[in-house]
Design an enzyme around this catalytic site. Structure first.
Site, short mmCIF file in Angstrom:
data_model
loop_
_atom_site.label_atom_id
_atom_site.label_comp_id
_atom_site.label_asym_id
_atom_site.label_seq_id
_atom_site.Cartn_x
_atom_site.Cartn_y
_atom_site.Cartn_z
N CYS A 1 -27.03 28.79 -5.67
CA CYS A 1 -27.05 27.52 -6.03
C CYS A 1 -26.63 26.58 -4.94
O CYS A 1 -27.39 26.77 -3.78
CB CYS A 1 -26.10 27.43 -7.17
SG CYS A 1 -24.54 28.24 -7.14
N GLY B 1 -20.32 28.78 -8.51
CA GLY B 1 -20.27 28.11 -9.90
C GLY B 1 -21.51 28.62 -10.77
O GLY B 1 -21.22 29.54 -11.71
#
Ligand code: PTR
Ligand code: PTR
Length: 278
Positions: free
Chosen positions: A212, A217
């Site tokens: 990401c 996360g």
């Protein structure tokens, strides 16, 4: 289904939430020395998101550092291990190392969970050429053949050529575009569809490359969900906290926020249409 109901009880009673907040973010005693070397600091997108020495991906050659971690999840009974390389979104100066990782780890699938910019801020460098262009990153030549969008994600087909060796491989790129960092996907059915396309890409224990922006996360949530769904498919109980701990033992801070953790489990429950998550 008993394991589903246990999970549901954990969410409802808040015990899952309590334990999540108390779980360490970084495993005590693991060093981050290589990531912190002066010559490597500008290869890290975020100064505070670094791979452990013990699980970092070591590149062949003299400059062996890339901000990426090996993640392995134990198999359910009668299954294979789920293997991943969890990485940060490449910087302009780390695209070569990124493609070298894809080549050396022999992955045929890249899962991208961020857009290039969010709210005007750069989250990831565009590390691939527009179709039908070809671009060289060190010894890695990337050709983008196609780009198809459906509602939730973009699929791209690349040919990756090792120009020194004259070998080539097909690589598929799946980019989910509706998921802001520190947040959760807007649409659970879209996201579950995406997760099932990811699962269809599985070939034995070949690692999937997942990234990401920071690589903790959203990457953590995706891995958590695939792990949980794989276990539930085999009729095995899911222990949410154990999964997150397993991930944080291999890359610090995996699954960042409480809302990410909550939604991940709610989406897992929603995957089973017979159960209400609330
Ligand atoms: N910058 C990190 C953060 O706040 O996310 C710093 C940090 C890293 C904080 C690890 C806590 C960490 O883990 P623990 O709570 O186990 O010390
Ligand atoms: N220091 C950054 C921050 O806390 O904003 C690091 C960071 C950035 C952490 C993005 C997580 C992020 O989300 P993801 O891992 O999903 O890209």
């Amino acid at each position: 289904e008993e394991s589903m109901r246990q999970l549901e009880r954990g969410i409802q009673s808040g015990t899952l939430c309590f334990h999540f907040e108390n779980l360490y973010r970084r495993k005590p005693g693991l060093s981050l020395n290589c990531a912190r070397l002066p010559e490597n600091m500008d290869k890290n997108r975020y100064k505070d998101v670094l791979p452990y020495d013990a699980t970092r991906v070591v590149l062949q050659g003299q400059e062996d550092y890339v901000n990426a971690s090996h993640i392995t999840v134990a198999p359910p009974v009668s299954g294979v291990r789920l293997c991943y390389v969890a990485a940060q979104g490449p910087l302009p100066q780390t695209c070569t190392q990124f493609w070298q990782t894809v080549w050396e780890q022999q992955t045929h699938t890249i899962i991208m969970l961020t857009t290039l910019t969010e709210r005007g801020r750069t989250k990831c460098h565009q590390y691939w050429p527009h179709p039908p262009e070809v671009k060289d990153y060190g010894h890695m030549r990337v050709k983008c053949h196609s780009e198809e969008c459906n509602l939730a994600y973009v699929t791209r087909h690349f040919t990756l050529t090792h120009t020194k060796r004259g070998e080539e491989r097909a690589v598929t790129h799946l980019q989910y575009v509706a998921w802001p960092d520190h947040g959760v996907p807007d649409d659970p059915s879209d996201f579950l569809l995406f997760v099932s396309s990811v699962r269809e890409r599985r070939k034995g224990e070949e690692p999937l490359m997942v990234h990401c922006s920071a690589g903790i996360g959203r990457t953590g949530v995706l891995i958590t969900m695939e792990t949980a769904l794989t276990r539930l498919d085999k009729g095995q109980p899911v222990f949410p906290l154990d999964i997150v701990k397993t991930l944080r033992d291999q890359r610090a801070m995996m699954v960042q926020t409480t809302v990410q953790r909550n939604k991940a489990w709610i989406y897992v429950l929603l995957n089973d249409k017979s159960l209400s998550p609330y």
